[in-house]
Design a protein around this motif. Structure first.
Motif, PDB file in Angstrom:
ATOM      1  N   HIS A   1       0.841  -1.201   0.000  1.00 57.98           N
ATOM      2  CA  HIS A   1       0.000   0.000   0.000  1.00 57.98           C
ATOM      3  C   HIS A   1       0.877   1.253   0.000  1.00 57.98           C
ATOM      4  O   HIS A   1       0.562   2.245  -0.680  1.00 57.98           O
ATOM      5  CB  HIS A   1      -0.936   0.014   1.209  1.00 57.98           C
ATOM      6  CG  HIS A   1      -2.036  -0.992   1.117  1.00 57.98           C
ATOM      7  ND1 HIS A   1      -3.186  -0.913   1.872  1.00 57.98           N
ATOM      8  CD2 HIS A   1      -2.171  -2.111   0.358  1.00 57.98           C
ATOM      9  CE1 HIS A   1      -3.979  -1.930   1.583  1.00 57.98           C
ATOM     10  NE2 HIS A   1      -3.372  -2.677   0.678  1.00 57.98           N
ATOM     11  N   ALA A   2       1.971   1.205   0.755  1.00 61.04           N
ATOM     12  CA  ALA A   2       2.897   2.351   0.784  1.00 61.04           C
ATOM     13  C   ALA A   2       3.487   2.598  -0.592  1.00 61.04           C
ATOM     14  O   ALA A   2       3.602   3.749  -1.039  1.00 61.04           O
ATOM     15  CB  ALA A   2       4.001   2.102   1.808  1.00 61.04           C
ATOM     16  N   TYR A   3       3.846   1.517  -1.296  1.00 60.93           N
ATOM     17  CA  TYR A   3       4.386   1.665  -2.657  1.00 60.93           C
ATOM     18  C   TYR A   3       3.363   2.352  -3.559  1.00 60.93           C
ATOM     19  O   TYR A   3       3.706   3.280  -4.316  1.00 60.93           O
ATOM     20  CB  TYR A   3       4.749   0.294  -3.237  1.00 60.93           C
ATOM     21  CG  TYR A   3       5.075   0.359  -4.711  1.00 60.93           C
ATOM     22  CD1 TYR A   3       6.348   0.714  -5.147  1.00 60.93           C
ATOM     23  CD2 TYR A   3       4.088   0.115  -5.670  1.00 60.93           C
ATOM     24  CE1 TYR A   3       6.632   0.822  -6.506  1.00 60.93           C
ATOM     25  CE2 TYR A   3       4.368   0.221  -7.024  1.00 60.93           C
ATOM     26  CZ  TYR A   3       5.641   0.574  -7.433  1.00 60.93           C
ATOM     27  OH  TYR A   3       5.922   0.687  -8.778  1.00 60.93           O
ATOM     28  N   LEU A   4       2.122   1.912  -3.501  1.00 58.70           N
ATOM     29  CA  LEU A   4       1.084   2.511  -4.346  1.00 58.70           C
ATOM     30  C   LEU A   4       0.868   3.978  -4.012  1.00 58.70           C
ATOM     31  O   LEU A   4       0.756   4.822  -4.915  1.00 58.70           O
ATOM     32  CB  LEU A   4      -0.228   1.731  -4.175  1.00 58.70           C
ATOM     33  CG  LEU A   4      -0.236   0.311  -4.752  1.00 58.70           C
ATOM     34  CD1 LEU A   4      -1.484  -0.436  -4.303  1.00 58.70           C
ATOM     35  CD2 LEU A   4      -0.148   0.345  -6.267  1.00 58.70           C
ATOM     36  N   ASN A   5       0.814   4.281  -2.739  1.00 58.29           N
ATOM     37  CA  ASN A   5       0.610   5.677  -2.327  1.00 58.29           C
ATOM     38  C   ASN A   5       1.742   6.584  -2.780  1.00 58.29           C
ATOM     39  O   ASN A   5       1.532   7.753  -3.121  1.00 58.29           O
ATOM     40  CB  ASN A   5       0.457   5.757  -0.809  1.00 58.29           C
ATOM     41  CG  ASN A   5      -0.843   5.144  -0.325  1.00 58.29           C
ATOM     42  OD1 ASN A   5      -1.848   5.150  -1.034  1.00 58.29           O
ATOM     43  ND2 ASN A   5      -0.841   4.599   0.888  1.00 58.29           N
ATOM     44  N   GLU A   6       2.951   6.039  -2.797  1.00 61.32           N
ATOM     45  CA  GLU A   6       4.120   6.848  -3.159  1.00 61.32           C
ATOM     46  C   GLU A   6       4.338   6.960  -4.667  1.00 61.32           C
ATOM     47  O   GLU A   6       4.951   7.929  -5.128  1.00 61.32           O
ATOM     48  CB  GLU A   6       5.379   6.239  -2.524  1.00 61.32           C
ATOM     49  CG  GLU A   6       5.408   6.342  -0.999  1.00 61.32           C
ATOM     50  CD  GLU A   6       6.500   5.479  -0.379  1.00 61.32           C
ATOM     51  OE1 GLU A   6       7.312   4.911  -1.149  1.00 61.32           O
ATOM     52  OE2 GLU A   6       6.511   5.345   0.856  1.00 61.32           O
ATOM     53  N   ASN A   7       3.842   6.002  -5.448  1.00 60.22           N
ATOM     54  CA  ASN A   7       4.224   5.941  -6.864  1.00 60.22           C
ATOM     55  C   ASN A   7       3.092   6.118  -7.869  1.00 60.22           C
ATOM     56  O   ASN A   7       3.353   6.501  -9.007  1.00 60.22           O
ATOM     57  CB  ASN A   7       4.918   4.600  -7.148  1.00 60.22           C
ATOM     58  CG  ASN A   7       6.275   4.494  -6.503  1.00 60.22           C
ATOM     59  OD1 ASN A   7       7.278   4.959  -7.039  1.00 60.22           O
ATOM     60  ND2 ASN A   7       6.331   3.868  -5.332  1.00 60.22           N
TER      61      ASN A   7
ATOM     62  N   LYS B   1       8.650   2.227 -14.965  1.00 62.34           N
ATOM     63  CA  LYS B   1       7.810   2.370 -13.769  1.00 62.34           C
ATOM     64  C   LYS B   1       6.532   1.536 -13.908  1.00 62.34           C
ATOM     65  O   LYS B   1       6.040   0.982 -12.914  1.00 62.34           O
ATOM     66  CB  LYS B   1       7.453   3.838 -13.540  1.00 62.34           C
ATOM     67  CG  LYS B   1       8.635   4.736 -13.214  1.00 62.34           C
ATOM     68  CD  LYS B   1       9.228   4.418 -11.845  1.00 62.34           C
ATOM     69  CE  LYS B   1       8.384   4.870 -10.714  1.00 62.34           C
ATOM     70  NZ  LYS B   1       9.020   4.624  -9.387  1.00 62.34           N
ATOM     71  N   LEU B   2       5.974   1.444 -15.098  1.00 63.64           N
ATOM     72  CA  LEU B   2       4.790   0.613 -15.311  1.00 63.64           C
ATOM     73  C   LEU B   2       5.117  -0.862 -15.069  1.00 63.64           C
ATOM     74  O   LEU B   2       4.314  -1.597 -14.475  1.00 63.64           O
ATOM     75  CB  LEU B   2       4.246   0.799 -16.737  1.00 63.64           C
ATOM     76  CG  LEU B   2       3.486   2.098 -16.998  1.00 63.64           C
ATOM     77  CD1 LEU B   2       3.255   2.286 -18.495  1.00 63.64           C
ATOM     78  CD2 LEU B   2       2.148   2.114 -16.252  1.00 63.64           C
TER      79      LEU B   2
ATOM     80  N   ASP C   1       4.913  -5.589 -11.408  1.00 70.95           N
ATOM     81  CA  ASP C   1       5.606  -6.579 -10.583  1.00 70.95           C
ATOM     82  C   ASP C   1       5.164  -6.484  -9.124  1.00 70.95           C
ATOM     83  O   ASP C   1       4.914  -7.498  -8.463  1.00 70.95           O
ATOM     84  CB  ASP C   1       7.124  -6.391 -10.676  1.00 70.95           C
ATOM     85  CG  ASP C   1       7.675  -6.777 -12.036  1.00 70.95           C
ATOM     86  OD1 ASP C   1       6.961  -7.473 -12.786  1.00 70.95           O
ATOM     87  OD2 ASP C   1       8.814  -6.381 -12.344  1.00 70.95           O
ATOM     88  N   ASP C   2       5.071  -5.257  -8.606  1.00 71.07           N
ATOM     89  CA  ASP C   2       4.640  -5.073  -7.224  1.00 71.07           C
ATOM     90  C   ASP C   2       3.188  -5.520  -7.052  1.00 71.07           C
ATOM     91  O   ASP C   2       2.843  -6.158  -6.046  1.00 71.07           O
ATOM     92  CB  ASP C   2       4.786  -3.608  -6.815  1.00 71.07           C
ATOM     93  CG  ASP C   2       4.450  -3.390  -5.343  1.00 71.07           C
ATOM     94  OD1 ASP C   2       5.335  -3.593  -4.497  1.00 71.07           O
ATOM     95  OD2 ASP C   2       3.290  -3.043  -5.045  1.00 71.07           O
ATOM     96  N   LEU C   3       2.354  -5.213  -8.036  1.00 73.93           N
ATOM     97  CA  LEU C   3       0.939  -5.584  -7.962  1.00 73.93           C
ATOM     98  C   LEU C   3       0.775  -7.096  -7.948  1.00 73.93           C
ATOM     99  O   LEU C   3      -0.072  -7.636  -7.218  1.00 73.93           O
ATOM    100  CB  LEU C   3       0.179  -4.981  -9.144  1.00 73.93           C
ATOM    101  CG  LEU C   3      -1.340  -5.135  -9.093  1.00 73.93           C
ATOM    102  CD1 LEU C   3      -1.927  -4.257  -7.998  1.00 73.93           C
ATOM    103  CD2 LEU C   3      -1.957  -4.777 -10.443  1.00 73.93           C
ATOM    104  N   HIS C   4       1.574  -7.804  -8.747  1.00 76.71           N
ATOM    105  CA  HIS C   4       1.493  -9.267  -8.776  1.00 76.71           C
ATOM    106  C   HIS C   4       1.745  -9.850  -7.385  1.00 76.71           C
ATOM    107  O   HIS C   4       0.992 -10.716  -6.915  1.00 76.71           O
ATOM    108  CB  HIS C   4       2.506  -9.832  -9.762  1.00 76.71           C
ATOM    109  CG  HIS C   4       2.063  -9.750 -11.182  1.00 76.71           C
ATOM    110  ND1 HIS C   4       2.898 -10.028 -12.246  1.00 76.71           N
ATOM    111  CD2 HIS C   4       0.871  -9.407 -11.738  1.00 76.71           C
ATOM    112  CE1 HIS C   4       2.241  -9.870 -13.379  1.00 76.71           C
ATOM    113  NE2 HIS C   4       1.006  -9.492 -13.092  1.00 76.71           N
ATOM    114  N   LYS C   5       2.795  -9.388  -6.726  1.00 76.12           N
ATOM    115  CA  LYS C   5       3.094  -9.914  -5.388  1.00 76.12           C
ATOM    116  C   LYS C   5       2.029  -9.486  -4.389  1.00 76.12           C
ATOM    117  O   LYS C   5       1.580 -10.294  -3.557  1.00 76.12           O
ATOM    118  CB  LYS C   5       4.471  -9.436  -4.923  1.00 76.12           C
ATOM    119  CG  LYS C   5       4.889 -10.047  -3.593  1.00 76.12           C
ATOM    120  CD  LYS C   5       6.312  -9.693  -3.227  1.00 76.12           C
ATOM    121  CE  LYS C   5       6.709 -10.357  -1.911  1.00 76.12           C
ATOM    122  NZ  LYS C   5       8.102 -10.034  -1.527  1.00 76.12           N
TER     123      LYS C   5
END
Length: 243
Positions: A95-101, A217-218, A223-227
């Motif tokens: 969630h932190a990754y999504l909020n930041e990116n 970045k996409l 990759d982050d979304l998959h995990k």
């Protein structure tokens, strides 16, 4: 011995992709190599996946066993984590990754659509799809952080003390899991559409550095979304459903 090996092979073929990755996240590298979806499409068996992709099941199983041959550390054994710890990890990491990116990626996508859209019209559609992903994520993350995860923690804590969980929490967890699972499918379809439009994020010869960074970045986002979705769909959601 040969009969035992045959039984193991049959069991592996009947196992879903999500089960493989839930048991040992390192197997995700094998599925990623062959373009197999282990998060939103994780409920498909290995045998069905191999038929669909034209893969040799025996070869895939050998690759899986190879990546599993080294001892797994507890930091990678997500299925063994306590539910509350896993929920906090998802929030603090994914969630932190999504909020930041997410906002930055959306801005980059619109920039390259403006500059390169005439010669690469696919980036205009990519920007539109990513805008919807970004908008949908706001409510999705709020539902998880403010509704599902707190309820899961309460019911799990009650279970540990032998206290019957409140019926309203159990019913609300079921409803939330159905809603979030459906949203995962929609987000997964959207990110797959972006990958298809971007031709697996191949960089054209006539583009600027911002275009390169946007595609990088996409790919990182995917990759982050998959995990992220794997940890929820194949581990946390399944455990929460049994509380």
């Amino acid at each position: 011995m040969q009969e035992s090996a045959s039984l193991q092979t049959k069991e592996a073929l009947d196992k879903t992709i999500g089960e493989f990755v839930a048991e040992d996240y390192r197997t995700a590298t094998v599925f990623e190599k062959y373009g197999v979806d282990f998060c939103c499409g994780g409920q498909v068996t290995l045998s069905a996946t191999c038929r669909e992709k034209g893969l040799d099941p025996a070869a895939i199983q050998r690759e899986i066993e190879l990546v599993k041959s080294e001892p797994v550390t507890r930091s990678q054994n997500y299925a063994a984590w306590e539910l509350s710890f896993l929920a906090d990890y998802i929030v603090n990491t994914h969630h932190a990754y999504l909020n930041e990116n997410t906002g930055q990626i959306a801005a980059y996508a619109h920039k390259i659509a403006e500059v390169h859209g005439a010669h690469h019209p696919e980036v205009i559609e990519i920007a539109t799809i990513f805008d919807k992903i970004a908008a949908d994520m706001v409510g999705h993350l709020r539902e998880e952080e403010e509704v599902l995860f707190p309820m899961v923690k309460r019911v799990d804590a009650a279970r540990k003390t032998g206290t019957p969980p409140e019926a309203k929490d159990r019913a609300a967890i079921k409803a939330s899991l159905e809603k979030l699972g459906h949203e995962h499918e929609e987000i997964g379809d959207a990110i797959h559409a972006i990958r298809h439009l971007a031709k697996d994020y191949a960089i054209p010869d006539d583009v600027c550095n911002t275009f390169v960074v946007t595609y990088q970045k996409l790919k990182e986002f995917e990759d982050d979304l998959h995990k992220h979705v794997h940890l929820e769909n194949n581990i946390l959601f399944l455990k929460a459903a049994t509380l």
